[in-house]
Design a protein around this motif. Structure first.
Motif, PDB file in Angstrom:
ATOM      1  N   MET A 309       0.828  -1.202   0.000  1.00  0.00           N
ATOM      2  CA  MET A 309       0.000   0.000   0.000  1.00  0.00           C
ATOM      3  C   MET A 309       0.865   1.256   0.000  1.00  0.00           C
ATOM      4  SD  MET A 309      -3.250  -1.023   0.189  1.00  0.00           S
ATOM      5  CE  MET A 309      -4.263   0.201   1.023  1.00  0.00           C
ATOM      6  N   THR A 310       0.407   2.260  -0.738  1.00  0.00           N
ATOM      7  CA  THR A 310       1.065   3.566  -0.737  1.00  0.00           C
ATOM      8  C   THR A 310       0.108   4.691  -0.364  1.00  0.00           C
ATOM      9  OG1 THR A 310       0.601   3.830  -3.098  1.00  0.00           O
ATOM     10  CG2 THR A 310       2.765   2.932  -2.498  1.00  0.00           C
ATOM     11  N   ILE A 311      -1.180   4.368  -0.232  1.00  0.00           N
ATOM     12  CA  ILE A 311      -2.181   5.414  -0.055  1.00  0.00           C
ATOM     13  C   ILE A 311      -1.950   6.235   1.206  1.00  0.00           C
ATOM     14  CG2 ILE A 311      -3.854   3.934   1.166  1.00  0.00           C
ATOM     15  CD1 ILE A 311      -6.029   5.463  -0.495  1.00  0.00           C
ATOM     16  N   GLN A 312      -1.357   5.634   2.233  1.00  0.00           N
ATOM     17  CA  GLN A 312      -1.146   6.339   3.498  1.00  0.00           C
ATOM     18  C   GLN A 312      -0.282   7.584   3.301  1.00  0.00           C
ATOM     19  OE1 GLN A 312      -0.735   3.099   2.960  1.00  0.00           O
ATOM     20  NE2 GLN A 312      -1.987   1.969   4.438  1.00  0.00           N
ATOM     21  N   LYS A 313       0.701   7.512   2.395  1.00  0.00           N
ATOM     22  CA  LYS A 313       1.617   8.634   2.177  1.00  0.00           C
ATOM     23  C   LYS A 313       1.359   9.404   0.886  1.00  0.00           C
ATOM     24  CE  LYS A 313       5.685   7.297   4.864  1.00  0.00           C
ATOM     25  NZ  LYS A 313       5.741   8.584   5.584  1.00  0.00           N
ATOM     26  N   PHE A 314       0.795   8.742  -0.106  1.00  0.00           N
ATOM     27  CA  PHE A 314       0.664   9.372  -1.419  1.00  0.00           C
ATOM     28  C   PHE A 314      -0.776   9.664  -1.826  1.00  0.00           C
ATOM     29  CE2 PHE A 314       4.650   6.691  -2.356  1.00  0.00           C
ATOM     30  CZ  PHE A 314       5.452   7.630  -1.756  1.00  0.00           C
ATOM     31  N   SER A 318      -5.293   8.589  -8.797  1.00  0.00           N
ATOM     32  CA  SER A 318      -6.067   8.066  -9.928  1.00  0.00           C
ATOM     33  C   SER A 318      -5.243   7.085 -10.767  1.00  0.00           C
ATOM     34  CB  SER A 318      -6.598   9.231 -10.772  1.00  0.00           C
ATOM     35  OG  SER A 318      -7.429   8.780 -11.807  1.00  0.00           O
ATOM     36  N   VAL A 319      -5.115   7.362 -12.064  1.00  0.00           N
ATOM     37  CA  VAL A 319      -4.443   6.443 -12.985  1.00  0.00           C
ATOM     38  C   VAL A 319      -2.995   6.161 -12.609  1.00  0.00           C
ATOM     39  CG1 VAL A 319      -5.888   6.996 -14.973  1.00  0.00           C
ATOM     40  CG2 VAL A 319      -3.885   8.400 -14.494  1.00  0.00           C
ATOM     41  N   ALA A 320      -2.396   7.029 -11.807  1.00  0.00           N
ATOM     42  CA  ALA A 320      -0.963   6.900 -11.501  1.00  0.00           C
ATOM     43  C   ALA A 320      -0.669   5.939 -10.356  1.00  0.00           C
ATOM     44  CB  ALA A 320      -0.364   8.270 -11.185  1.00  0.00           C
ATOM     45  N   THR A 321      -1.681   5.523  -9.592  1.00  0.00           N
ATOM     46  CA  THR A 321      -1.390   4.774  -8.368  1.00  0.00           C
ATOM     47  C   THR A 321      -0.757   3.412  -8.641  1.00  0.00           C
ATOM     48  OG1 THR A 321      -3.598   3.785  -8.181  1.00  0.00           O
ATOM     49  CG2 THR A 321      -3.264   5.913  -7.120  1.00  0.00           C
ATOM     50  N   VAL A 322      -1.317   2.650  -9.592  1.00  0.00           N
ATOM     51  CA  VAL A 322      -0.822   1.290  -9.836  1.00  0.00           C
ATOM     52  C   VAL A 322       0.589   1.297 -10.435  1.00  0.00           C
ATOM     53  CG1 VAL A 322      -1.205  -0.862 -11.109  1.00  0.00           C
ATOM     54  CG2 VAL A 322      -3.118   0.262  -9.973  1.00  0.00           C
ATOM     55  N   PRO A 323       0.856   2.052 -11.526  1.00  0.00           N
ATOM     56  CA  PRO A 323       2.226   2.036 -12.065  1.00  0.00           C
ATOM     57  C   PRO A 323       3.260   2.648 -11.129  1.00  0.00           C
ATOM     58  CG  PRO A 323       0.896   3.685 -13.172  1.00  0.00           C
ATOM     59  CD  PRO A 323      -0.047   2.862 -12.352  1.00  0.00           C
ATOM     60  N   THR A 324       2.850   3.629 -10.307  1.00  0.00           N
ATOM     61  CA  THR A 324       3.786   4.193  -9.326  1.00  0.00           C
ATOM     62  C   THR A 324       4.179   3.146  -8.304  1.00  0.00           C
ATOM     63  OG1 THR A 324       2.929   6.450  -9.569  1.00  0.00           O
ATOM     64  CG2 THR A 324       4.065   5.933  -7.521  1.00  0.00           C
ATOM     65  N   LEU A 325       3.194   2.423  -7.777  1.00  0.00           N
ATOM     66  CA  LEU A 325       3.456   1.373  -6.802  1.00  0.00           C
ATOM     67  C   LEU A 325       4.321   0.279  -7.409  1.00  0.00           C
ATOM     68  CD1 LEU A 325       3.101  -0.106  -4.142  1.00  0.00           C
ATOM     69  CD2 LEU A 325       0.744  -0.640  -4.796  1.00  0.00           C
ATOM     70  N   LEU A 328       7.942   1.531  -7.705  1.00  0.00           N
ATOM     71  CA  LEU A 328       8.584   1.612  -6.391  1.00  0.00           C
ATOM     72  C   LEU A 328       9.054   0.233  -5.928  1.00  0.00           C
ATOM     73  CD1 LEU A 328       6.171   4.110  -4.593  1.00  0.00           C
ATOM     74  CD2 LEU A 328       8.577   4.524  -5.130  1.00  0.00           C
ATOM     75  N   ILE A 329       8.231  -0.784  -6.138  1.00  0.00           N
ATOM     76  CA  ILE A 329       8.619  -2.143  -5.733  1.00  0.00           C
ATOM     77  C   ILE A 329       9.793  -2.629  -6.568  1.00  0.00           C
ATOM     78  CG2 ILE A 329       7.872  -4.546  -5.521  1.00  0.00           C
ATOM     79  CD1 ILE A 329       5.026  -3.515  -5.116  1.00  0.00           C
ATOM     80  N   LEU A 330       9.693  -2.450  -7.890  1.00  0.00           N
ATOM     81  CA  LEU A 330      10.746  -2.937  -8.782  1.00  0.00           C
ATOM     82  C   LEU A 330      12.077  -2.229  -8.538  1.00  0.00           C
ATOM     83  CD1 LEU A 330       8.770  -3.244 -12.145  1.00  0.00           C
ATOM     84  CD2 LEU A 330       9.536  -5.115 -10.651  1.00  0.00           C
ATOM     85  N   LYS A 331      12.036  -0.976  -8.068  1.00  0.00           N
ATOM     86  CA  LYS A 331      13.263  -0.221  -7.800  1.00  0.00           C
ATOM     87  C   LYS A 331      13.748  -0.402  -6.360  1.00  0.00           C
ATOM     88  CE  LYS A 331      13.175   1.580 -11.966  1.00  0.00           C
ATOM     89  NZ  LYS A 331      12.587   2.900 -12.245  1.00  0.00           N
ATOM     90  N   GLY A 332      13.121  -1.324  -5.610  1.00  0.00           N
ATOM     91  CA  GLY A 332      13.568  -1.610  -4.249  1.00  0.00           C
ATOM     92  C   GLY A 332      13.237  -0.535  -3.240  1.00  0.00           C
ATOM     93  N   LYS A 333      12.180   0.258  -3.494  1.00  0.00           N
ATOM     94  CA  LYS A 333      11.811   1.359  -2.602  1.00  0.00           C
ATOM     95  C   LYS A 333      10.570   1.071  -1.768  1.00  0.00           C
ATOM     96  CE  LYS A 333      13.955   4.809  -5.627  1.00  0.00           C
ATOM     97  NZ  LYS A 333      13.760   6.028  -6.444  1.00  0.00           N
ATOM     98  N   MET A 334      10.148  -0.208  -1.744  1.00  0.00           N
ATOM     99  CA  MET A 334       8.974  -0.588  -0.960  1.00  0.00           C
ATOM    100  C   MET A 334       9.279  -1.792  -0.078  1.00  0.00           C
ATOM    101  SD  MET A 334       6.096   1.189  -1.269  1.00  0.00           S
ATOM    102  CE  MET A 334       4.793   0.009  -0.939  1.00  0.00           C
ATOM    103  N   ILE A 339       9.565  -7.942  -5.936  1.00  0.00           N
ATOM    104  CA  ILE A 339       9.120  -8.740  -7.078  1.00  0.00           C
ATOM    105  C   ILE A 339      10.377  -9.279  -7.750  1.00  0.00           C
ATOM    106  CG2 ILE A 339       7.974  -8.739  -9.320  1.00  0.00           C
ATOM    107  CD1 ILE A 339       6.165  -6.502  -8.284  1.00  0.00           C
ATOM    108  N   ASN A 340      10.458 -10.595  -7.871  1.00  0.00           N
ATOM    109  CA  ASN A 340      11.642 -11.244  -8.402  1.00  0.00           C
ATOM    110  C   ASN A 340      11.349 -11.920  -9.736  1.00  0.00           C
ATOM    111  OD1 ASN A 340      13.382 -10.720  -6.052  1.00  0.00           O
ATOM    112  ND2 ASN A 340      11.979 -12.099  -4.982  1.00  0.00           N
TER     113      ASN A 340
END
Length: 369
Positions: A309-314, A318-325, A328-334, A339-340
């Motif tokens: 989840m990212t909604i608590q901080k971000f 709208s359309v940006a929530t899924v690709p942003t999340l 973030l996971i793929l770049k090791g920021k969550m 995801i491997n």
């Protein structure tokens, strides 16, 4: 056989952090008039339900197409694909560029055409499409991109998603606290299955459902709830209760149907990346999905492992929530979420219309060159 593979991802989050105490100075109204309740009480109840503590607002000098372009540049850099090799740009949004003074929506030229222009892409065969599909727009853009790749009309497609909802909220509506700004982008490429050791990877299966009768009025635009506020007629008007009921009725069954049609069990899904709309609603959707599989463990800790989840901080961008999340996971920021290679994920969204969609995606075991 062609596999539609994500070869690059990127996102943009505005610098300005807006915490809940920002709304203490607001005057909140409903259809009956000014709300006879303290802002402290309103904000506490809001946070208890949505879990949103802060959100991001775009700088006044930036436009929707600007932040879409920033995310696009990051995705192109990550993909190592030259921008002139992009065959289509599909841009998901709802309001276009909002004029900073008149607060009017501007989508002529289209956002996708503006992104192409700002990327300085000269390729005349690169075609810009806008995807106006509510919050599920980015996933729907991915669906369209997959169909274009599978038909061999394209080899590389840039899908952007961007919204500046801070410019279209009614400051007198409690729902204004939900919305935020942001952008995400992905490059989706056609990869021959032979180069993936004949394993089916990338986009595996998807579905979209659209209910546009009574549900048409659950998310609309309108004047401010405060009759004396005349700044803009473009304000999000949301029937939260009806959307919540709709989501719980439609989304879990649709997601199970997608998994069943693909021949994949929920046990095989590493992460569920769901549109960040409202924490209470997202938890309820996942609980109902798990019940369809007779899961016995429905505690919050279990759900938090499978549903980042990212909604608590971000907030809800709208359309940006899924690709942003996803980025973030793929770049090791969550962390601890990861995801491997070889992992299969389920993505889902719902929004204006009402439109709902979902997609199964499997990451290749070997790196794409």
């Amino acid at each position: 056989m062609i596999c539609s593979i994500i070869t690059g991802t990127g996102h943009y989050l505005p610098n300005e952090i807006i915490r809940n105490d920002h709304f203490l100075k607001y005057e909140f109204y409903d259809k009956r008039g000014k709300i006879d309740q303290s802002n402290e009480e309103i904000i506490k109840k809001f946070q208890d339900i949505t879990e949103i503590k802060e959100r991001r607002y775009i700088d006044k000098g930036l436009l929707n197409s600007d932040i879409a372009t920033i995310a696009a540049k990051k995705a192109l850099y990550n993909s190592k694909i030259y921008k002139e090799k992009i065959d289509y740009i599909i841009s998901a949004h709802n309001y276009g560029d909002i004029h900073p003074l008149s607060f009017q929506s501007n989508i002529m030229p289209s956002i996708s055409a503006r992104v192409k222009n700002k990327l300085k892409i000269k390729n005349r065969r690169c075609k810009p499409y806008d995807m106006i599909f509510g919050c599920p727009g980015w996933i729907e853009g991915m669906i369209l991109a997959d169909q274009l790749l599978q038909s061999k009309y394209a080899k590389n497609i840039l899908i952007t998603s961007s919204e500046t909802l801070s410019k279209v909220i009614d400051p007198h509506d409690r729902n204004a606290m939900i919305f935020s700004d942001g952008a995400g982008a992905v490059v989706l490429s056609a990869i021959d299955i032979k180069s993936l050791k004949n394993e089916k990877n990338g986009i595996i299966y998807y579905d979209s459902q659209c209910d546009n009768n009574e549900e048409f009025h659950y998310l609309t635009n309108g004047p401010s709830l405060n009759p004396n506020y005349k700044k803009s007629l473009i304000n999000i008007r949301m029937n939260g209760r009806r959307i919540y009921e709709y989501a719980l009725t439609k989304v879990p069954n649709m997601l199970k149907n997608i998994l069943d049609k693909a021949g994949i069990h929920l046990n095989d899904i590493k992460k569920i990346i769901i549109h960040q709309a409202n924490a209470k609603m997202d938890y309820a959707i996942i609980k109902r999905l798990l019940r369809l599989y007779n899961y016995s463990s429905l505690n919050k800790e279990f759900i938090s492992k499978i549903m980042p989840m990212t909604i608590q901080k971000f907030g809800n961008s709208s359309v940006a929530t899924v690709p942003t999340l996803l980025d973030l996971i793929l770049k090791g920021k969550m962390l601890p979420h990861e995801i491997n290679p070889g992992d299969t994920i389920l993505m889902a969204s719902l929004g204006a219309g009402m439109n709902v969609n979902g997609m199964i995606y499997r990451f290749p075991r070997k790196k794409i060159k």
